[in-house]
Scaffold this active site. Structure first.
Site, PDB file in Angstrom:
ATOM      1  CG  ASP A  35     -22.013  12.996 -35.655  1.00  0.00           C
ATOM      2  OD1 ASP A  35     -23.049  13.618 -35.377  1.00  0.00           O
ATOM      3  OD2 ASP A  35     -20.875  13.448 -35.429  1.00  0.00           O
ATOM      4  CE1 TYR A  92     -29.082  19.417 -33.578  1.00  0.00           C
ATOM      5  CE2 TYR A  92     -28.476  17.107 -33.385  1.00  0.00           C
ATOM      6  CZ  TYR A  92     -28.117  18.441 -33.511  1.00  0.00           C
ATOM      7  OH  TYR A  92     -26.793  18.793 -33.566  1.00  0.00           O
TER       8      TYR A  92
HETATM    9  P1  NAD Z   1     -14.712  24.115 -38.513  1.00  0.00           P
HETATM   10  O1  NAD Z   1     -15.100  25.521 -38.713  1.00  0.00           O
HETATM   11  O2  NAD Z   1     -13.704  23.772 -37.472  1.00  0.00           O
HETATM   12  O3  NAD Z   1     -14.187  23.524 -39.897  1.00  0.00           O
HETATM   13  C1  NAD Z   1     -14.755  23.785 -41.120  1.00  0.00           C
HETATM   14  C2  NAD Z   1     -13.675  24.095 -42.132  1.00  0.00           C
HETATM   15  O4  NAD Z   1     -14.333  24.317 -43.393  1.00  0.00           O
HETATM   16  C3  NAD Z   1     -12.856  25.362 -41.846  1.00  0.00           C
HETATM   17  O5  NAD Z   1     -11.488  25.068 -41.817  1.00  0.00           O
HETATM   18  C4  NAD Z   1     -13.201  26.295 -43.011  1.00  0.00           C
HETATM   19  O6  NAD Z   1     -12.140  27.113 -43.418  1.00  0.00           O
HETATM   20  C5  NAD Z   1     -13.600  25.312 -44.099  1.00  0.00           C
HETATM   21  N1  NAD Z   1     -14.430  25.861 -45.160  1.00  0.00           N
HETATM   22  C6  NAD Z   1     -15.464  26.714 -45.057  1.00  0.00           C
HETATM   23  N2  NAD Z   1     -16.000  26.952 -46.271  1.00  0.00           N
HETATM   24  C7  NAD Z   1     -15.287  26.225 -47.170  1.00  0.00           C
HETATM   25  C8  NAD Z   1     -15.362  26.053 -48.574  1.00  0.00           C
HETATM   26  N3  NAD Z   1     -16.297  26.656 -49.304  1.00  0.00           N
HETATM   27  N4  NAD Z   1     -14.451  25.243 -49.170  1.00  0.00           N
HETATM   28  C9  NAD Z   1     -13.507  24.622 -48.437  1.00  0.00           C
HETATM   29  N5  NAD Z   1     -13.388  24.747 -47.100  1.00  0.00           N
HETATM   30  C10 NAD Z   1     -14.282  25.530 -46.464  1.00  0.00           C
HETATM   31  O7  NAD Z   1     -16.081  23.318 -38.231  1.00  0.00           O
HETATM   32  P2  NAD Z   1     -16.372  21.967 -37.436  1.00  0.00           P
HETATM   33  O8  NAD Z   1     -17.052  22.307 -36.154  1.00  0.00           O
HETATM   34  O9  NAD Z   1     -15.182  21.117 -37.399  1.00  0.00           O
HETATM   35  O10 NAD Z   1     -17.484  21.313 -38.349  1.00  0.00           O
HETATM   36  C11 NAD Z   1     -17.274  21.049 -39.716  1.00  0.00           C
HETATM   37  C12 NAD Z   1     -18.569  20.704 -40.396  1.00  0.00           C
HETATM   38  O11 NAD Z   1     -19.013  19.423 -40.037  1.00  0.00           O
HETATM   39  C13 NAD Z   1     -19.731  21.650 -40.031  1.00  0.00           C
HETATM   40  O12 NAD Z   1     -20.542  21.844 -41.168  1.00  0.00           O
HETATM   41  C14 NAD Z   1     -20.493  20.853 -39.003  1.00  0.00           C
HETATM   42  O13 NAD Z   1     -21.811  21.271 -38.890  1.00  0.00           O
HETATM   43  C15 NAD Z   1     -20.368  19.499 -39.627  1.00  0.00           C
HETATM   44  N6  NAD Z   1     -20.680  18.349 -38.780  1.00  0.00           N
HETATM   45  C16 NAD Z   1     -21.719  17.609 -39.184  1.00  0.00           C
HETATM   46  C17 NAD Z   1     -22.056  16.496 -38.479  1.00  0.00           C
HETATM   47  C18 NAD Z   1     -23.236  15.726 -38.950  1.00  0.00           C
HETATM   48  O14 NAD Z   1     -23.823  14.991 -38.177  1.00  0.00           O
HETATM   49  N7  NAD Z   1     -23.648  15.858 -40.217  1.00  0.00           N
HETATM   50  C19 NAD Z   1     -21.328  16.125 -37.361  1.00  0.00           C
HETATM   51  C20 NAD Z   1     -20.260  16.916 -36.975  1.00  0.00           C
HETATM   52  C21 NAD Z   1     -19.920  18.035 -37.708  1.00  0.00           C
HETATM   53  C1  G6P Z   2     -24.053  16.341 -33.661  1.00  0.00           C
HETATM   54  C2  G6P Z   2     -24.832  16.516 -34.936  1.00  0.00           C
HETATM   55  C3  G6P Z   2     -24.086  17.381 -35.898  1.00  0.00           C
HETATM   56  C4  G6P Z   2     -23.726  18.714 -35.269  1.00  0.00           C
HETATM   57  C5  G6P Z   2     -22.963  18.473 -33.995  1.00  0.00           C
HETATM   58  C6  G6P Z   2     -22.764  19.777 -33.263  1.00  0.00           C
HETATM   59  O1  G6P Z   2     -22.915  15.606 -33.891  1.00  0.00           O
HETATM   60  O2  G6P Z   2     -25.136  15.309 -35.564  1.00  0.00           O
HETATM   61  O3  G6P Z   2     -24.862  17.573 -37.044  1.00  0.00           O
HETATM   62  O4  G6P Z   2     -22.940  19.488 -36.136  1.00  0.00           O
HETATM   63  O5  G6P Z   2     -23.676  17.610 -33.144  1.00  0.00           O
HETATM   64  O6  G6P Z   2     -21.795  19.603 -32.324  1.00  0.00           O
HETATM   65  P1  G6P Z   2     -21.023  20.820 -31.663  1.00  0.00           P
HETATM   66  O7  G6P Z   2     -20.165  20.119 -30.679  1.00  0.00           O
HETATM   67  O8  G6P Z   2     -20.258  21.500 -32.774  1.00  0.00           O
HETATM   68  O9  G6P Z   2     -22.066  21.690 -31.077  1.00  0.00           O
HETATM   69 MN    MN Z   3     -25.972  15.746 -37.639  1.00  0.00          MN
END
Ligand code: NAD
Ligand code: G6P
Ligand code: MN
Length: 442
Positions: A172, A265
């Site tokens: 995102d 980034y």
């Molecule tokens: P969070 O820790 O609040 O939530 C993650 C959840 O995943 C937790 O509830 C945890 O119990 C669960 N989990 C962990 N391992 C698991 C497994 N093997 N099977 C099922 N559930 C499992 O984290 P968050 O800050 O809300 O972020 C969630 C994910 O989204 C992270 O990987 C974060 O980096 C990612 N993210 C990516 C983007 C992107 O741009 N790609 C943007 C935002 C968040």
């Molecule tokens: C952006 C990136 C994600 C990353 C997030 C971290 O959205 O695209 O890949 O996980 O920032 O945000 P946070 O608020 O968890 O530092």
């Molecule tokens: Mn990202």
């Protein structure tokens, strides 16, 4: 999939992003109708706190949607059309170590970049592959939209280990930046822009941004970014300190190549000394998130559950989630919308390894993404991309071969790690910290 209501599974139901996704889905039912919404997490206790509030929300706003939260993979993955995956293997406790261990050695400590990102990558690979396998077993026609980080390493692993799976790895960050670009030029949002972008995940550049009439917006955007980065100033009250600094620092990243506009980034790769000098080794981004987003989300869920109503809920639809809805509708209705995804290069960037997982615009339809040709990377970008892509490949090699040497090479090649001795020291600390997650390396 026309004339159909969809069944969606959120994997990582306990994520801080889940309520925002649910709000977004509920606001887009006219565009993307649902018959069922399920949550899956391997931490039932964490998920329940979010799920109990979301159950009330869904029941009040769309009682026709069947709602279920479970830790049972079979119940979760059976009868689903789309899986939205957002797991964090090791949760915030491990993210904190990913940030603090490199910093202790004077190196950038960050969720998806450098040694921290590499450590997170080794934890995430088996977690996300596990989700893909559940999906293929219980709903073989479903699509997975995967946000789980570090998306670059996860994407390389899914390309290599599950090449035929219907997984789309997404991010995102460009979305958030394009919403900012739209505001800077007085348009309403990213979907008003037509753009060209290329690179790796968290490692890319815009080469062209126009409005729908074809007007070139790059000169106006460059003028703004040179001065302010992507920071919108007074229009963003309440934005956290670390994000303000990241958006502002884009001005210095832009200065290095004034022919393009950069992903935020890149600051970690191009200004690592600045980042380390401005970091607090005892209070990193994880501490900020735990005190901020995580606390706010869980407190609000508890309030909804206590009041037994979500009528005044504070959760909001997010650009993060509207992007997932855009992708789902493009696949479901074959819209051929132009959206960014992380996919095998196969010529999209003509002078980069065809096997590299790159982030480029694609036309999305019923058969998934159709990549658009972005031409050759300029010399500066080609050098950076080639090096970083080899780091990402070496991490997946290390996972596959359980190889200490490959992982040490990955850390040593990584631009933000100063030398192989430092890489070795950080790696040894990370091995101890990740003993419950990583394969045993030899
Ligand atoms: P969070 O820790 O609040 O939530 C993650 C959840 O995943 C937790 O509830 C945890 O119990 C669960 N989990 C962990 N391992 C698991 C497994 N093997 N099977 C099922 N559930 C499992 O984290 P968050 O800050 O809300 O972020 C969630 C994910 O989204 C992270 O990987 C974060 O980096 C990612 N993210 C990516 C983007 C992107 O741009 N790609 C943007 C935002 C968040
Ligand atoms: C952006 C990136 C994600 C990353 C997030 C971290 O959205 O695209 O890949 O996980 O920032 O945000 P946070 O608020 O968890 O530092
Ligand atoms: Mn990202």
């Amino acid at each position: 999939m026309d004339n159909q209501k969809f069944s969606v599974l959120i994997a990582g139901g306990g994520s801080t992003y889940t309520p925002g996704i649910v709000m977004t889905l509920l606001e887009h039912l006219d565009k993307f109708p649902l018959r069922q919404l399920k949550f899956y997490d391997n931490d039932g206790e964490r998920q329940k706190k979010i799920a109990d509030a979301c159950a009330i929300l869904v029941h009040e706003r769309a009682p026709e949607i069947r709602f279920l939260a479970t830790t049972d993979p079979e119940k979760a993955f059976t009868d689903v059309d789309f899986v939205m995956a957002q797991i964090r293997v090791g949760k915030y406790a491990m993210r904190s170590l990913d940030e603090k261990i490199p910093l202790k050695h004077g190196v950038v400590g960050q969720e998806t970049t450098g040694p921290g990102g590499i450590a997170y990558g080794l934890r995430s690979i088996p977690g996300v592959i596990g989700l893909v396998d559940y999906m293929e077993k219980y709903s073989p026609n479903a699509w997975m939209l995967n946000y789980s980080n570090p998306a670059a390493i996860v994407a390389e692993a899914t390309r290599r280990f599950r090449p035929k799976s219907q997984i789309i790895n997404i991010c995102d960050m460009p979305i958030a930046i394009m919403d900012r670009m739209a505001k800077i030029v007085g348009l309403s949002g990213r979907n008003d822009l037509v753009f060209r972008y290329y690179g790796l995940n968290h490692f890319g550049w815009w080469t062209d941004v126009r409005d729908k009439s074809g007007k070139d917006l790059m000169p106006q955007l460059k003028q703004y970014v040179a001065k302010n980065g992507y920071w919108l100033g007074d229009k963003e009250p309440g934005k956290e300190k670390s994000w303000i600094s990241t958006y502002k620092k884009a001005a210095d990243v832009y200065a290095l190549d004034p022919t393009t506009l950069p992903n935020t980034y890149l600051k970690y790769y191009l200004y690592p000394n600045y980042v380390v000098e401005h970091a607090d080794r005892n209070y990193t981004r994880t501490d900020e998130v735990e005190a901020g987003r995580e606390k706010t989300v869980f407190t609000e869920c508890a309030r909804v559950v206590k009041n037994k109503t979500a009528s005044d809920v504070l959760f909001q639809a997010s650009n993060h989630a509207t992007y997932i809805v855009d992708l789902c509708t493009a696949i479901a209705y074959d819209t051929k919308q132009r959206l960014l995804a992380i996919i095998p290069n196969e010529g999209a960037i003509s002078n980069i390894d065809p096997e590299a997982m790159v982030e480029v615009p694609c036309l999305f339809g019923a058969n998934g993404p159709e990549r658009l040709a972005m031409g050759p990377a300029a010399t500066f970008q080609k050098g950076l991309i080639t090096e970083q892509n080899c780091v990402e490949k070496l991490v997946v090699d290390a996972f596959e071969e359980k190889s200490y040497t490959k992982l040490w090479e990955a850390m040593s090649l990584c631009k933000i790690v100063p030398d192989a001795t430092v890489a070795h020291e950080i790696l040894d600390d990370l091995i101890v910290a990740n003993k419950d997650f990583w394969p045993e390396l030899s």
